[in-house]
Structure formats: C-alpha cells, structure tokens
Design an enzyme around this catalytic site. Structure first.
Site, PDB file in Angstrom:
ATOM      1  N   SER A 596       7.837   2.261   2.079  1.00 32.38           N
ATOM      2  CA  SER A 596       8.745   1.588   1.150  1.00 32.38           C
ATOM      3  C   SER A 596      10.180   2.029   1.449  1.00 32.38           C
ATOM      4  O   SER A 596      10.673   1.803   2.551  1.00 32.38           O
ATOM      5  CB  SER A 596       8.338   1.870  -0.295  1.00 32.38           C
ATOM      6  OG  SER A 596       9.026   1.033  -1.183  1.00 32.38           O
ATOM      7  N   ASP A 671       2.439  -8.376  -0.071  1.00 34.23           N
ATOM      8  CA  ASP A 671       3.462  -7.520  -0.683  1.00 34.23           C
ATOM      9  C   ASP A 671       4.465  -8.343  -1.499  1.00 34.23           C
ATOM     10  O   ASP A 671       5.236  -9.123  -0.943  1.00 34.23           O
ATOM     11  CB  ASP A 671       4.197  -6.749   0.412  1.00 34.23           C
ATOM     12  CG  ASP A 671       5.009  -5.583  -0.135  1.00 34.23           C
ATOM     13  OD1 ASP A 671       5.366  -5.619  -1.327  1.00 34.23           O
ATOM     14  OD2 ASP A 671       5.279  -4.643   0.626  1.00 34.23           O
ATOM     15  N   HIS A 703       1.901  -3.911  -1.823  1.00 32.17           N
ATOM     16  CA  HIS A 703       2.960  -3.037  -1.309  1.00 32.17           C
ATOM     17  C   HIS A 703       2.438  -1.747  -0.686  1.00 32.17           C
ATOM     18  O   HIS A 703       3.151  -1.103   0.067  1.00 32.17           O
ATOM     19  CB  HIS A 703       3.956  -2.711  -2.413  1.00 32.17           C
ATOM     20  CG  HIS A 703       5.166  -1.970  -1.939  1.00 32.17           C
ATOM     21  ND1 HIS A 703       5.897  -2.364  -0.834  1.00 32.17           N
ATOM     22  CD2 HIS A 703       5.771  -0.841  -2.392  1.00 32.17           C
ATOM     23  CE1 HIS A 703       6.899  -1.536  -0.640  1.00 32.17           C
ATOM     24  NE2 HIS A 703       6.837  -0.590  -1.564  1.00 32.17           N
TER      25      HIS A 703
END
Length: 731
Positions: A596, A671, A703
């Site tokens: 991320s 995602d 995600h």
C-alpha cells in the site's frame, strides 16, 4: 557500537545452546501467530459488574468469571453447549448450532447477557438476551442475514439496518418500516463507508438519546465517476462499477437527516451544500441538538456547529479550527456524565492528540499531559470527576493508562511499567484488566485496583516458541532523522546463529505513511512471524518508522504535506546509513518490501536509489497520487491543480526509466483502495523505457491478500528475495 558488537558476539556463541530448535514453515510464519503460536491471553473480557470480570475459555467453549468477592478465582458461568441447548429449547422457530461462544457477547446488566447469532441456515440474525439466573432466553430482534450494519436503540425497542443502499427500522413485534427508498444505487443511506471511513467515521446511523429518532448520513454519489473493476468468475468477464472520487475530481455530496419514528417525518440538518465533509456527528444528551463538524474540501478549516434537531436549523458555531497544513477530526464529541452541557473534543491542534473540555459550548481547558498522545478515551468515573484514557508515551513505543481531573486538569499516570498495556476498564473505573507485554514479556495479565494500584496476577503467559522454534534475536534501536534532530524508532532482526564475521543480506520492510506505526514496545516488537522466518533464512530484517508515521505528534506527521514520500525516503536512507555502518551487513545485497503506502515507498526507493536496493517487492502500490481518492489524497497533497509540482515530484510514472534493479509488483485485481490502474500504468511506462518489471496479480483479492492465500503471497515474496538477493558472500 563496540558494546553492541560484543553483545551480538555473545548471542552468537550461546545461540546453539539457547535456541536448538527448528525453523518456521512458511505456513506457520503466515498463519501461526493466530493459532499454533498464539500467546496465551484473556479472551473476550467483559465486566459483568464493577467487581466481576467474565471471559471465554481458551477453546471459547465456556464463559468464565473472576470476582473480587471470590478472591478473583475462576468460576464457570455457562458453556457453549449449555447455551446451544437453551436456545434450541426455548426458541423453536429455528435451529442454532453454537460450537463456541458468540464473539459479541456483552453484559446488559448483572444478570443479562446480550448477543447476536445467525440461525443454522444463515437466513436470519437473532439478537438475544439471556437471563443467567433463570436461564431464560428472549429474542429481541430478528433481521435478515443479508442486512448489515444494524444498530439497536439503547432501550432495545427498535433496530435499524441497511438493506442495500436503504435504511429499514423494525420494532420488537417485527414490524418493518422503510426509512429511505432510493432506487438509484449511487445514493447510499446510513453507511459507515461515508467519506470512505476517513475523519473517524465508523458508523452512518445514530439513535437519539430519547430512542425515538434516527440520525443518518445520506451520501449522494451521483456525480462521482464510475470506476470499472472486471469480474473473472463468469465465462465472459463482467464489469462491477464502484464510485471512486479521485483527487481533484467531483466529490460525493453528503447530508444529515433525522427520521422520527412516531411521526414518520424527516428533518434535514441545514449544513449547506458546499463541497465539504461532515464529521464528528454527535447527539447532545437531551436529544434536542446535534453537533456536526464541517470540514472544508481543503481539510484545513473545521467548524463545530450545533443544530436544532426539531427544525434542522443552525443554532451556533461553537468553535473553528484552522491549520496551515490540514486539520484531522478523528471522533465525535464525548459528553461528561451527569453534566449534559460539558463535552470532550479531541484534537492535535497544539501538537499532540489530546482531550479538550468545553462547558456550555465554551472552551474550558486542555486536559492533555505533556507530549502524551491520547490514543483512546476509556470513559469517566461514576461521578464524572475524572476522564480515563490510554496514552502513547516513550517516543511512541508505550501504551499507558492515565486519568485526568476535569476541574483542574491534573493528570495521573496509573500504569507505569514500560511496554504496551491493553486495558479493559469497568464502568465506574474502580478496576481494570491489564494485559501487558513488552519485547521480553509475552503477556502478563492482572486485575488492578485503580485507586491503590494493588493487582492480582491471573496469567503470566509462557513464551510460545520456547523449546519449539528457533527465534532470531530482535532489537529496538533509535536513529536520528534526516533533519539531524528528530529521533526515529527502528527494529532489527538478526539471522539465526548470527556470526559477526559473516556478511548478511538485508530485507528492509517499510510502510512509512500516516496513521500507521510498525514498531512498538510489545511482544515481538509489533512484527509478525514472516520477518522471523526471513531472519531464520539468513536475512537481516530492518524497519524504521520514519517521519510521517503515526503516534509521534502533529509536526512529526505533517512534514509530509504536499510532498508524500520525500521526507519519508530521506529518513529511510538514514536507516540505510546505519545498516552500512555495521560490519556484518552486505551492502551489495539490500532489498525492500512494503504494501500500500509501503508499496509506494518501495517503488520510490527502488527508482530513486537503484544502486542501493537491488531487489524490491511492492504490494498494492500507489504510483500516482492523482489516481487516489479525494479524502485521503487531498489531505496530504491538496488537489493536482493546487499542487502540480508536488504531484509531479511524487509520481512514479515519470520515473520508471530509472529502474535498474529487480522489482516485483503485486496487486489484487479487485482492489477498491489502490486501483490496479496504478500498477498497470507503471508497467506501461517501464515497457516504454525498456525496463523489465516482474508482475503478479491475485484475481479475487482486494487491497491485500488474506486467508490461506496469504501463504502463497508470503512464499512468493520470500522466494523473490531468495532468488535475487541470495544468501551468498556470508563469509
């Protein structure tokens, strides 16, 4: 440094005697922390009354209690088998199968347990109260299993839930009323996902103190762009559109409404129609007013407004808070018991997130203490004289219990042992359960008298790895940031059977972004077992919480404003300088891994310092902040129109040609947070620049990759390091 090297040499000489066990398997390193190697702890703790604590057995098949009146000795209250039999005997309309206690079990009073549970066919969810003295079970409400985010009124008479994008309310008789009937799926009512869960938004509906009115969000996303996410299950792939407001584009329009159960009328709060965010939504104790934080689109100007619940009219603006960077409301107001005119407001406006006391809508005092960050408010004592909270201390590493006197602001630190205190405080704050750990203590559990600090230890957990698995040494360190003055927390794992005369490859694990902290003074130092696995396989694993990360105060975090990744990279490179100063580090074999924001950092470091980072694994990476959502993205970067140089500086799409190392990008095809478009555009730029990039997609994951598939993910990451940052030159 000399003392440290001597210590490590001693570890090396004694390692075979102390840790003569096996290594983790990759499955254990991925999933073992929650099962095989879980640390003993008190499970599902709840205070039954001010002097009795209940909790689940290790197998979660029994409810136990410890009471002051029985010298805190463990007693059986109820078994899951008993509960299953009771429900099936008394509630004959359906069948229950209960192998373990319900996870959401709470005491409504000294004799009544409340919980929710699905029936065996998973058609409905039953909200049940069980009276323990006569073992009588009563169904409060029954809701469809497909509904979600249900909210029960405090008196238990009504329940609201979401059916798709609309709100329904049911009474105790099961009569259902549709509060909203929007057919356009772009209009979502009552959702906690409003503003994408930023600004402390964790619910979308609130019952009034009188329990006869429901306040709720209405989120109109009609003008927000549809974003397509391909679905692969069908023979011909299909599209699923989500609403995704990118930085600088059209935002959602959010309003607040009140539904009256008796009149079935709705009132709209007059918050205006500006491009803004509505936060900190709070009923006042009388039910006559609603407080709302209005935050402008730029997120640097907050107004706390008070509205008339009957008319929706603005009564007054209590205060305004402005910032040259951004202001970030994080939760609603908390009213003082027995005093309907006094409330607590949480803010970091003076440098650290701390409580502020207001009375009759006027500021009284800051209830904070030094540079302690109030991480969690734990409530008030019975008289409303003291506020209790969990505070972050020791340069962000520790969690301690504090209480502050509302009248004079005098603060007392109740827990003192350095480490992480996980706390469950009883209602009147006379006792608390303290589950304590630090880097040398797996879990020490005590029941503590708040007034005199006397404690009764009920569990001292054993090291779950001792005699089973070889655990590499882990150490917490302190570094100076790139500004030459700010102190940073670091963590280093040394390879198994560490030999100071060898040179080892390094995995740098990074996140680096806001609202995250990787290193704490807790068991395992805040790490997971995958890092121990890598150390067992001959790697030094290193992490730094750079400026921009959480729990160090406003200035520490806000340094990132309008230029994400820059100060963060500078601090990470200070960590590299530290590593390169160590004689046992192989400077030619340093790699970096993150997910991320950490994927953004991994890619940023890879293209900026390819001569340092020979291998990178970037999971779910942001590649250009123009493609990220408004609420988070504009807080830190402003809009692309307002900050074109910042967006250019931080974009990785114009830097793919600098890649000169091994880079693996991993993305979830579903995602909805960091869209797959980020990594696809980077790949296209790498192709144009004739740069090779490795890529892997998880077709059904969002995600991150969870469940059993995470074993596959960790295997892939480990193998990438093994293949391209191999354990050579270790002599």
């Amino acid at each position: 440094m000399i003392k440290q090297i001597k210590l490590l040499a001693f570890i090396c000489l004694t390692g075979n005697l102390l840790f003569a066990q096996r290594n983790f398997t990759i499955q254990e390193a991925t999933l073992g922390l929650g099962n095989t190697f879980a640390t003993e702890r008190v499970i599902q703790p709840n205070w039954r009354n001010s002097s009795t604590l209940t909790f689940a057995s290790t197998k979660r098949d029994s409810l136990l209690e410890r009471s002051f009146h029985k010298d805190w000795n463990s007693q059986l209250v109820l078994t899951a088998k008993d509960l299953n039999n009771l429900l099936n005997e008394q509630i004959t309309e359906t069948t229950f199968r209960i192998p373990t206690l319900p996870a959401n079990l709470k005491w409504k009073n000294n004799n009544t347990i409340a919980f929710s549970i699905p029936d065996a066919e998973r058609k409905n969810i039953y909200l049940i109260e069980l009276t323990t003295d006569n073992k009588k079970a009563e169904v409060l409400h029954k809701i469809p299993f497909t509904s979600n985010n249900y909210l029960v009124s405090r008196n238990g008479e009504y329940i609201a839930w979401l059916n798709g994008n609309n709100i329904e309310i049911a009474d105790r008789k099961g009569h259902v009323t549709a509060v909203t009937t929007d057919t356009d799926k772009a209009i979502v009512n009552g959702s906690p996902d409003t503003h994408r869960n930023e600004f402390g938004v964790d619910q979308g509906m609130w019952w009034s103190p009188k329990q006869d009115q429901l306040l709720y969000y209405r989120n109109d996303q009609t003008d927000v762009s549809d974003y397509p996410i391909p679905q692969w299950e069908t023979r011909v792939a299909e599209n699923k559109n989500i609403k995704y407001p990118m930085a600088g584009m059209t935002n959602e329009k959010v309003t607040l409404h009140i539904y009256d159960i008796y009149t079935q009328q709705k009132t709209t709060l007059n918050t205006g129609d500006k491009d803004q965010f509505l936060t900190m939504v709070t009923w006042d104790p009388s039910g006559n007013y609603v407080y709302v934080g209005l935050l402008n689109r730029e997120q640097n100007h907050l107004k706390l407004n008070k509205y008339n619940a009957a008319t929706g009219a603005l009564e007054s603006t209590i205060f305004e808070e402005k910032s040259p960077t951004y202001t970030e409301p994080s939760q609603g107001l908390v009213f003082v018991p027995n005093n309907s005119k006094s409330f607590i407001y949480m803010s970091e406006k003076d440098g650290y997130r701390q409580p502020y006391l207001y009375t009759e809508d006027k500021f009284i005092r800051n209830l904070g203490f030094g540079n302690v960050i109030a991480a969690e408010l734990l409530g008030f004592d019975k008289e409303g004289k003291y506020l209790y909270y969990k505070g972050v201390t020791n340069q962000g590493l520790d969690r301690q219990l504090f209480k502050v006197n509302l009248k004079n602001g005098k603060t007392e630190q109740i827990t003192t042992e350095s480490g992480t205190h996980n706390l469950v405080v009883n209602e009147d704050k006379t006792y608390f359960l303290d589950q304590f750990s630090n880097i040398t203590t797996p879990n020490k559990v005590s029941i503590v008298n708040t007034a005199n600090k006397k404690s009764v230890e009920i569990l001292n957990a054993k090291n779950p790895y001792e005699g089973k698995v070889t655990m590499p040494e882990m150490e917490l360190i302190t570094l100076k940031a790139a500004d030459g003055k700010t102190l940073l927390n670091g963590r280093i794992f040394y390879p198994t059977n560490f030999d100071i005369n060898k040179k080892y490859p390094v995995m740098v694990y990074v996140y680096g972004g806001p609202h995250a902290q990787l290193i704490t003074n807790s068991w395992l130092g805040g790490a997971n077992l995958f890092f121990y696995y890598m150390a067992q396989n001959g790697y030094i694993v290193f992490t730094v919480d750079n400026r921009g990360s959480a729990n160090r105060g406003r200035d520490f975090e806000h340094v990132i404003h309008r230029k994400l990744g820059q100060a963060e990279m500078a601090d990470q490179m200070e960590g590299i300088k530290y590593l390169e100063s160590l004689p046992f580090v192989n400077k030619d074999k340093i790699g970096v891994y993150g997910w991320s924001f950490g994927g953004f950092m991994t890619t940023s470091l890879s293209v900026t310092y390819p001569e340092i980072f020979k291998v990178g694994v970037a999971g779910g990476p942001v590649m250009d902040w123009k493609l990220y959502e408004i609420m988070y993205g504009e807080r830190y970067m402003d809009t692309p129109e307002e900050n074109p140089e910042g967006y250019k500086l931080t974009s990785l799409l114009n830097k793919a040609d600098r890649l000169n190392n091994k880079l693996l990008i991993i993305h979830g095809a579903q995602d909805p947070v960091v869209l797959q478009q980020h990594s696809m555009l980077f790949l296209e730029e790498a192709i144009k620049a004739n740069k090779q990039v490795d890529y892997f997609l998880y077709p059904t994951h969002e995600h991150n990759v969870y469940g059993k598939d995470r074993v596959h993910l960790n295997t892939k990451i480990a193998n990438y390091f093994f293949d391209f940052l191999e354990k050579s030159n270790q002599e």
